[in-house]
Design an enzyme around this catalytic site. Structure first.
Site, PDB file in Angstrom:
ATOM      1  N   TYR A   1       0.850  -1.197   0.000  1.00  0.00           N
ATOM      2  CA  TYR A   1       0.000   0.000   0.000  1.00  0.00           C
ATOM      3  C   TYR A   1       0.883   1.244   0.000  1.00  0.00           C
ATOM      4  O   TYR A   1       1.913   1.289   0.686  1.00  0.00           O
ATOM      5  CB  TYR A   1      -0.890   0.029   1.248  1.00  0.00           C
ATOM      6  CG  TYR A   1      -1.862  -1.115   1.353  1.00  0.00           C
ATOM      7  CD1 TYR A   1      -3.199  -0.957   1.012  1.00  0.00           C
ATOM      8  CD2 TYR A   1      -1.455  -2.367   1.814  1.00  0.00           C
ATOM      9  CE1 TYR A   1      -4.104  -2.007   1.128  1.00  0.00           C
ATOM     10  CE2 TYR A   1      -2.345  -3.416   1.918  1.00  0.00           C
ATOM     11  CZ  TYR A   1      -3.661  -3.232   1.581  1.00  0.00           C
ATOM     12  OH  TYR A   1      -4.545  -4.276   1.688  1.00  0.00           O
TER      13      TYR A   1
ATOM     14  N   HIS B   1      -6.124   1.812  -1.340  1.00  0.00           N
ATOM     15  CA  HIS B   1      -6.108   0.451  -1.858  1.00  0.00           C
ATOM     16  C   HIS B   1      -4.654   0.076  -2.157  1.00  0.00           C
ATOM     17  O   HIS B   1      -3.801   0.940  -2.397  1.00  0.00           O
ATOM     18  CB  HIS B   1      -6.944   0.337  -3.129  1.00  0.00           C
ATOM     19  CG  HIS B   1      -8.420   0.441  -2.880  1.00  0.00           C
ATOM     20  ND1 HIS B   1      -9.140  -0.538  -2.238  1.00  0.00           N
ATOM     21  CD2 HIS B   1      -9.310   1.421  -3.189  1.00  0.00           C
ATOM     22  CE1 HIS B   1     -10.403  -0.182  -2.160  1.00  0.00           C
ATOM     23  NE2 HIS B   1     -10.540   1.007  -2.726  1.00  0.00           N
TER      24      HIS B   1
ATOM     25  N   LYS C   1      -3.930  -3.931  -9.692  1.00  0.00           N
ATOM     26  CA  LYS C   1      -2.659  -3.899  -8.990  1.00  0.00           C
ATOM     27  C   LYS C   1      -1.549  -4.279  -9.965  1.00  0.00           C
ATOM     28  O   LYS C   1      -1.798  -4.926 -10.980  1.00  0.00           O
ATOM     29  CB  LYS C   1      -2.645  -4.894  -7.814  1.00  0.00           C
ATOM     30  CG  LYS C   1      -3.646  -4.596  -6.715  1.00  0.00           C
ATOM     31  CD  LYS C   1      -3.673  -5.710  -5.703  1.00  0.00           C
ATOM     32  CE  LYS C   1      -4.622  -5.434  -4.556  1.00  0.00           C
ATOM     33  NZ  LYS C   1      -5.943  -5.000  -4.933  1.00  0.00           N
TER      34      LYS C   1
END
Length: 322
Positions: A241, A249, A280
């Site tokens: 993070y 997020h 991600k």
């Protein structure tokens, strides 16, 4: 990453091979100043039959415990050895002081519970405007009736059975408070630490941490201000993070590899596709090794870095195929 030198060293309790923090002040300190959140594993006393909302203590990953030790922010104590030895070494005065401290904590908990109960009571507002006014004649007649009834009670009691004995005198308020004070179980070992340990003191011999091979990657990212949580849910070592997980997020799913370790192409494809689907980046990295396979020592460039962690590099992979 902010740092604070006024806070004492964090006491990490090692219990059954797990690294735990019991003190809420230590939990807030490492979260604010050292980017360590960890996972709450304690049961909430008011609702112990659930495992969704957990409380203290928090369980540190071995990597997190090692980072705190490497930066001289914390120290590890084997509680299975410390508690019996400390309790056996207490003198009579220290034992009395410890029991008084526990009772004082119980009284404070009782006062807090009473104040909470008082604040939850509904407030009753009296309405004076709506009350009907009674006539003077009605008041006087009611007074005469009460006088007659009281006279009748006195004459009947004269020839009746003896009146019951008065109730026993109530105990003083202080004795009631002493006997009804809460009995608590201390949640930390601070009451046993007399005097509290200073910045250069600990509670016993140093305890070694069994860190996994992914520690160099963890230390590398942690030095650069990232927060990390366990990444099992996304098939990686860490969820990375850019700030506190309550506000951000995760940006990366990090997996650790050795410097000369072969990586299966299907693992790269699967990690890249999974990371792209959950918004991600798939991050791989590990410790840097020289031609002889020896891991390089850390090259600290920023203030507050970990001088004991080996050098590491990281690469990010994103799936961009049609």
């Amino acid at each position: 990453m902010a740092s604070s030198t006024s806070h004492p060293r964090v006491r990490i309790s090692k219990v059954a091979g797990r690294y735990l923090l019991f003190d809420i002040d230590d939990v807030m300190y490492v979260r604010r100043h050292h980017n360590i959140c960890s996972v709450f594993v304690g049961t909430i006393p008011q609702n112990p039959q659930q495992n969704i909302f957990m409380g203290l203590p928090i369980e540190l990953m071995p990597e997190e415990a090692q980072v705190l030790v490497d930066k001289s922010v914390g120290y590890i104590v084997d509680d299975t050895v410390f508690h019996p030895a400390r309790l056996a070494a207490l003198s009579d005065s220290e034992r009395k002081r410890y029991l008084q401290s526990v009772k004082a904590e119980g009284r404070r908990a009782q006062i807090a519970a009473a104040e909470s109960k008082q604040s939850q009571r509904p407030k009753v507002f009296k309405k004076e405007k709506g009350k009907p006014k009674t006539a003077e004649g009605e008041i006087s007649s009611e007074g005469n009736a009460l006088e007659k009834s009281s006279e009748g009670v006195e004459t009947n009691d004269l020839f009746g059975p003896p009146s019951p004995s008065p109730p026993p005198a109530s105990k003083p308020k202080e004795e009631v408070e002493e006997s009804s004070s809460f009995t608590i179980t201390p949640t930390t070992s601070s009451l046993l630490l007399t005097p509290p340990p200073g910045p250069d003191m600990d509670d016993g011999p140093a305890v070694q941490v069994d860190v996994p091979p992914s520690y160099p990657l963890y230390a590398h990212l942690q030095d650069r201000g990232y927060f990390m949580m366990p990444g099992l849910r996304f098939g990686c070592d860490y969820n990375v993070y850019p700030g506190d997980p309550l506000r951000f997020h995760s940006h990366f799913q990090a997996a650790s590899y050795g410097w000369d370790e072969e990586i299966n192409m299907l693992d790269l494809v699967a990690g890249g596709r999974l990371g792209t689907n959950v918004k991600k980046g798939y991050l791989i990295g590990g410790a840097i090794a020289d031609e002889q396979g020896k891991v390089r020592d850390a090259d600290i460039q920023q203030e507050g870095g970990n001088a004991h962690a080996p050098q590491a590099r990281a690469f990010c992979i994103e799936w961009a195929a049609m």
